[in-house]
Design a protein around this motif. Structure first.
Motif, PDB file in Angstrom:
ATOM      1  N   THR A  11       0.751  -1.253  -0.051  1.00 32.97           N
ATOM      2  CA  THR A  11      -0.060   0.035  -0.081  1.00 32.97           C
ATOM      3  C   THR A  11       0.883   1.311  -0.073  1.00 32.97           C
ATOM      4  O   THR A  11       1.973   1.447   0.766  1.00 32.97           O
ATOM      5  CB  THR A  11      -0.807   0.185   1.307  1.00 32.97           C
ATOM      6  N   THR A  19      -4.893   6.718  -2.234  1.00 35.21           N
ATOM      7  CA  THR A  19      -4.215   5.239  -1.811  1.00 35.21           C
ATOM      8  C   THR A  19      -4.187   4.298  -2.813  1.00 35.21           C
ATOM      9  O   THR A  19      -5.271   3.950  -3.254  1.00 35.21           O
ATOM     10  CB  THR A  19      -5.135   4.967  -0.559  1.00 35.21           C
ATOM     11  N   GLN A 379      -9.702  -1.085   1.874  1.00 40.43           N
ATOM     12  CA  GLN A 379      -9.098   0.282   2.350  1.00 40.43           C
ATOM     13  C   GLN A 379      -9.992   1.411   2.319  1.00 40.43           C
ATOM     14  O   GLN A 379      -9.629   2.046   3.074  1.00 40.43           O
ATOM     15  CB  GLN A 379      -7.943   0.268   0.885  1.00 40.43           C
ATOM     16  N   ARG A 384      -7.422   0.199   5.716  1.00 43.16           N
ATOM     17  CA  ARG A 384      -6.428  -0.899   5.696  1.00 43.16           C
ATOM     18  C   ARG A 384      -7.097  -2.167   4.983  1.00 43.16           C
ATOM     19  O   ARG A 384      -8.465  -2.250   5.168  1.00 43.16           O
ATOM     20  CB  ARG A 384      -5.895  -1.370   7.058  1.00 43.16           C
TER      21      ARG A 384
END
Length: 432
Positions: A11, A19, A379, A384
């Motif tokens: 990531t 992201t 995410q 996460r």
């Protein structure tokens, strides 16, 4: 249990707030991406005044704006006109799609692995450099009008949309279809303004899965999207649920029943314990609702329940389709099965649900598209990604006592019910 460890998830967050999550799956011959932008249905309300938010007629004139923008950005982008863009994707074997959901506009595609890099470049053209051709605006609205007509002719969809509005309130539960009022009033200027305000990298998530080199993909996304403008992810509206029952009269030989109740969102500590209970109720042909309501009693032709999350809010939604003569009994028996879930749980039911979930995890490892979607969802919603091994461990650790204890303490206290058919039904009153 999965026999091999999943490849590592990497990531990175770019300077503009995008992201990027990637997971190589070198055993596949394909790749896929999912891009979630904070440009969903609820952002049609972003920036409105309190008076405008309270004006139902004004809000109806904005229905479908997020979906209309999704449709328009595909009609030519970058160096390609509308037909050339479609041809470019076809020549690369790209199967793409987009849609507006509650909080996001989602863009996804699957393709042969060797087409991933040019596919990312095409995506960047679509979301960053769309032509938004005014000459095609009426054609785009025509498509939304056809979708509206299909929606109005499908009682199940009407039912579930209204149930969602009652569960979350008219703002958070806002639907994605255009209305007759919005098809009349929405303009190309509205689309351009919505695009300008809501399409940006800030708070967005792009997930990529499949056969590729991770560093090469990070470099490609940085080059294609790294200098895209930033922005803030709009906050979701607050829920304003509407309690009680509602009946939509429709002369028909069928009755459609929708029910919902408050629950916890994805990411909560007890989420998978709760999810196990709903799975015992409704996952598969051996589940309680299917077996006890449909098969043993023959009350309905379809019955199910599923979990749902919007931001920090969760609910369980359910549906049953039956005949008017059996509708009341169908509703009564279905709600009783949910209310009494904790009373007679059996280990075999929980074990069967765990096998179904683990089977789904295994199949996800064979689909780049499914994996990319899961990565983006985790995410965006949690901040996460839950690794497959961690998820598997959570599922394996759930005990029957945990499920029973959760539903004794947090089972439904009140149902919201919407029915479509010739006669209203009774039920769903608050429980003592």
């Amino acid at each position: 249990m999965l026999s091999t460890q999943s490849p590592p998830i990497q990531t990175r967050t770019l300077d503009n707030g995008l992201t990027v999550v990637v997971q190589p799956m070198p055993w596949l011959r394909t790749a896929a991406y999912t891009l979630w932008l904070p440009a969903g249905i609820t952002t049609e309300l972003h920036g409105l005044s309190e008076a405008q938010l309270a004006d139902t007629e004004f809000l109806a004139r904005r229905d479908g704006l997020a979906s209309l923008t999704c449709e328009m950005v595909q009609r030519g982008a970058g160096a390609y006109n509308s037909r050339e863009l479609v041809a470019a994707e076809d020549n690369l074997g790209i199967d793409s799609g987009n849609s507006a959901a509650t909080s996001v506009a989602g863009y996804s595609a699957r393709m042969p692995a060797e087409s991933l890099l040019p596919a990312i470049e095409l995506l960047a053209d679509v979301v960053r450099r769309p032509h938004l051709p005014g000459k095609q605006f009426e054609d785009a609205k025509l498509i939304l009008g056809q979708e509206l007509a299909a929606f109005q002719d499908e009682p199940t969809q009407r039912l579930m949309r209204r149930l969602r509005e009652r569960q979350y309130g008219p703002h958070l539960g806002r639907g994605g279809y255009a209305s007759e009022a919005s098809l009349e009033s929405l303009s190309m200027d509205d689309v351009r303004q919505f695009y300008t305000d809501q399409y940006h990298a800030g708070g967005s998530v792009m997930a990529v899965a499949g056969n590729f080199d991770a560093n090469e993909i990070f470099d490609s996304i940085e080059q294609s999207l790294g200098d895209w403008k930033s922005g803030k992810r709009p906050a979701l509206p607050s829920p304003a649920p509407i309690d009680g029952n509602e009946h939509i009269e429709l002369p028909s030989s069928q009755t459609h029943i929708g029910f919902s109740f408050d629950s916890i969102p994805y990411g909560s500590d007890d989420y998978f314990v709760m999810r196990a209970g709903i799975g015992i109720l409704s996952d598969g042909m051996s589940s309680r609702l299917f077996d006890r309501v449909r098969e043993q009693r023959g009350l309905c032709y379809s019955v199910w329940a599923s979990t749902h999350t919007i931001g920090q809010h969760g609910a369980v939604f359910g549906y049953a389709g039956t005949t008017p003569a059996r509708a009341q009994e169908t509703l009564d028996v279905s709600l009783r099965e949910i209310q009494n879930l904790a009373d007679d749980l059996e280990q075999e039911e929980l074990s069967r649900w765990k096998v179904r979930i683990e089977s789904g995890l295994i199949m996800e490892q064979e689909s780049a598209g499914s994996r990319a979607s899961s990565l983006a969802s985790d995410q965006y919603q949690l901040g996460r990604v839950i690794p497959t091994e961690e998820l598997e461990a959570k599922i394996e650790s759930i005990t029957l006592d945990q499920v029973a204890s959760y539903f004794r303490q947090h089972g439904p206290r009140q149902f919201r019910i919407v029915t479509v058919g010739p006669e209203a039904l009774q039920g769903g009153e608050p429980l003592a």
